[in-house]
Write a protein that holds these residues in place. Structure first.
Motif, PDB file in Angstrom:
ATOM      1  N   GLU A 138       0.867  -1.176   0.000  1.00 51.17           N
ATOM      2  CA  GLU A 138       0.000   0.000   0.000  1.00 51.17           C
ATOM      3  C   GLU A 138       0.909   1.233   0.000  1.00 51.17           C
ATOM      4  N   PRO A 139       0.474   2.349  -0.606  1.00 46.80           N
ATOM      5  CA  PRO A 139       1.321   3.546  -0.588  1.00 46.80           C
ATOM      6  C   PRO A 139       1.753   3.904   0.824  1.00 46.80           C
ATOM      7  N   LEU A 140       3.031   4.261   0.964  1.00 48.39           N
ATOM      8  CA  LEU A 140       3.618   4.530   2.278  1.00 48.39           C
ATOM      9  C   LEU A 140       3.721   6.020   2.586  1.00 48.39           C
ATOM     10  N   THR A 141       3.472   6.865   1.581  1.00 45.23           N
ATOM     11  CA  THR A 141       3.525   8.319   1.767  1.00 45.23           C
ATOM     12  C   THR A 141       2.376   8.958   0.992  1.00 45.23           C
ATOM     13  N   PRO A 142       2.073  10.220   1.266  1.00 47.84           N
ATOM     14  CA  PRO A 142       1.038  10.916   0.492  1.00 47.84           C
ATOM     15  C   PRO A 142       1.343  10.986  -1.002  1.00 47.84           C
ATOM     16  N   ASP A 143       2.624  10.907  -1.371  1.00 43.25           N
ATOM     17  CA  ASP A 143       3.002  10.913  -2.792  1.00 43.25           C
ATOM     18  C   ASP A 143       2.711   9.584  -3.477  1.00 43.25           C
ATOM     19  N   GLY A 144       2.356   8.568  -2.696  1.00 45.63           N
ATOM     20  CA  GLY A 144       2.126   7.244  -3.274  1.00 45.63           C
ATOM     21  C   GLY A 144       3.377   6.397  -3.349  1.00 45.63           C
ATOM     22  N   GLU A 145       4.387   6.754  -2.550  1.00 42.98           N
ATOM     23  CA  GLU A 145       5.644   6.013  -2.574  1.00 42.98           C
ATOM     24  C   GLU A 145       5.471   4.628  -1.960  1.00 42.98           C
ATOM     25  N   ARG A 146       6.066   3.632  -2.638  1.00 44.56           N
ATOM     26  CA  ARG A 146       6.000   2.256  -2.150  1.00 44.56           C
ATOM     27  C   ARG A 146       7.365   1.713  -1.718  1.00 44.56           C
ATOM     28  N   ARG A 183      12.880   5.031 -14.167  1.00 44.27           N
ATOM     29  CA  ARG A 183      11.771   5.277 -15.092  1.00 44.27           C
ATOM     30  C   ARG A 183      10.831   4.077 -15.167  1.00 44.27           C
ATOM     31  N   ASP A 184      11.396   2.877 -15.138  1.00 40.93           N
ATOM     32  CA  ASP A 184      10.562   1.676 -15.135  1.00 40.93           C
ATOM     33  C   ASP A 184       9.661   1.622 -13.906  1.00 40.93           C
ATOM     34  N   LEU A 185      10.198   2.071 -12.762  1.00 36.16           N
ATOM     35  CA  LEU A 185       9.503   1.885 -11.491  1.00 36.16           C
ATOM     36  C   LEU A 185       8.702   3.096 -11.045  1.00 36.16           C
ATOM     37  N   ALA A 186       8.774   4.181 -11.809  1.00 37.32           N
ATOM     38  CA  ALA A 186       8.075   5.405 -11.411  1.00 37.32           C
ATOM     39  C   ALA A 186       6.574   5.176 -11.268  1.00 37.32           C
ATOM     40  N   ARG A 187       5.989   4.398 -12.137  1.00 41.34           N
ATOM     41  CA  ARG A 187       4.542   4.171 -12.104  1.00 41.34           C
ATOM     42  C   ARG A 187       4.093   3.467 -10.821  1.00 41.34           C
ATOM     43  N   TYR A 188       5.044   2.796 -10.166  1.00 39.48           N
ATOM     44  CA  TYR A 188       4.727   2.083  -8.925  1.00 39.48           C
ATOM     45  C   TYR A 188       5.092   2.889  -7.674  1.00 39.48           C
ATOM     46  N   GLY A 189       5.672   4.061  -7.862  1.00 39.01           N
ATOM     47  CA  GLY A 189       6.084   4.855  -6.711  1.00 39.01           C
ATOM     48  C   GLY A 189       7.317   4.302  -6.022  1.00 39.01           C
TER      49      GLY A 189
END
Length: 262
Positions: A138-146, A183-189
């Protein structure tokens, strides 16, 4: 992204820069999954740190060994509820050898493969196998970082010395894949940051003779000393906590540039 109550995986975590980073994460309230070949060192570190640390023997040149460490870590995370939020691919070796020696013999592929398999293949394989677990967070920050991926390059990636062809190739590749991986992983945060240290206190540098060490000190700017493992660890902590650090290769070298000759 905060470190507290999150799990961080560190390969090569039972000694040197890896161990310092394990201890830094643990001090800041994180859980640490220590992956290393050396059982005695790994178990001693867990005994020192306590319940928020686990050791898994792992050979990063073996996909099966990494897979076992991934399973062990994810099983542990299921118990602690502390998601895998970061991976530091810190396992690495240096095996000097000129591309052709004084007798006209080319560097053996066995020696080349030994370095590339640990420093490059091991880095990629560890990361790719842990990514599904991080992507599922689940996102770990308000930015959606995982999560965050940390890799270790070297000043040798750009100013390698004679005898460092294999090592420089492996570390240059790590630097080069930082941005495309981000760049590959940006979509996943999931962020990607690579640290490129110069001369740091480690088992590798402990084997240097006084002549080599003095020669290297002559090209140091400031400070005129080897880096300390805790200085590397603090940068890993900052790269973990600072969400704007992404797709970057950060030199940690005190302005030192390696000489072409000792």
């Amino acid at each position: 992204m905060k470190i507290e109550n999150r799990t961080f995986v560190v390969t090569g975590g039972a000694s040197g820069l890896g161990q310092a980073t394990v201890e830094h994460y643990h001090q800041k309230g994180g859980y640490v999954s220590i992956l290393d070949l050396h059982v005695e060192k790994g178990e001693a570190l867990v005994a020192k740190l306590g319940a928020r640390a686990r050791f898994f023997q792992c050979d990063v040149t073996s996909s099966e060994s990494i897979a076992a460490a991934v399973k062990g870590t994810t099983d542990w995370v299921a118990e602690t509820k502390a998601p895998v939020a970061g991976v530091l691919a810190g396992a690495g070796v240096g095996l000097p050898g000129k591309i052709i020696d004084a007798k006209g013999e080319p560097l053996s592929m066995q020696r080349i493969d030994f370095v590339l398999n640990i420093n490059l293949r091991g880095t990629l394989d560890t990361i790719r196998q842990f990514l599904p677990t991080m992507v599922a967070n689940e996102p770990l920050t308000p930015d959606g970082e995982r999560g965050v991926i940390l890799m270790v390059s070297s000043s040798a990636a750009t100013d390698g010395q004679p005898g460092q062809v294999s090592y420089s190739a492996s570390k240059g590749a790590v630097s080069a894949m930082t941005l495309p991986m981000a760049r590959d992983l940006a979509r996943y945060g999931i962020r990607v940051v690579t640290i490129a240290p110069s001369l740091f206190e480690s088992a590798m540098t402990a084997m240097m003779g006084d002549k080599v060490r003095k020669s290297l000190e002559r090209v140091m700017e400031f400070p005129v000393r080897q880096g300390k493992p805790e200085e590397f660890a603090r940068l890993c902590g900052e790269a973990t906590e600072n969400t704007m650090l992404n797709g970057a290769v950060i030199r940690l070298d005190g302005a030192m540039r390696m000489p072409s000759r000792m």
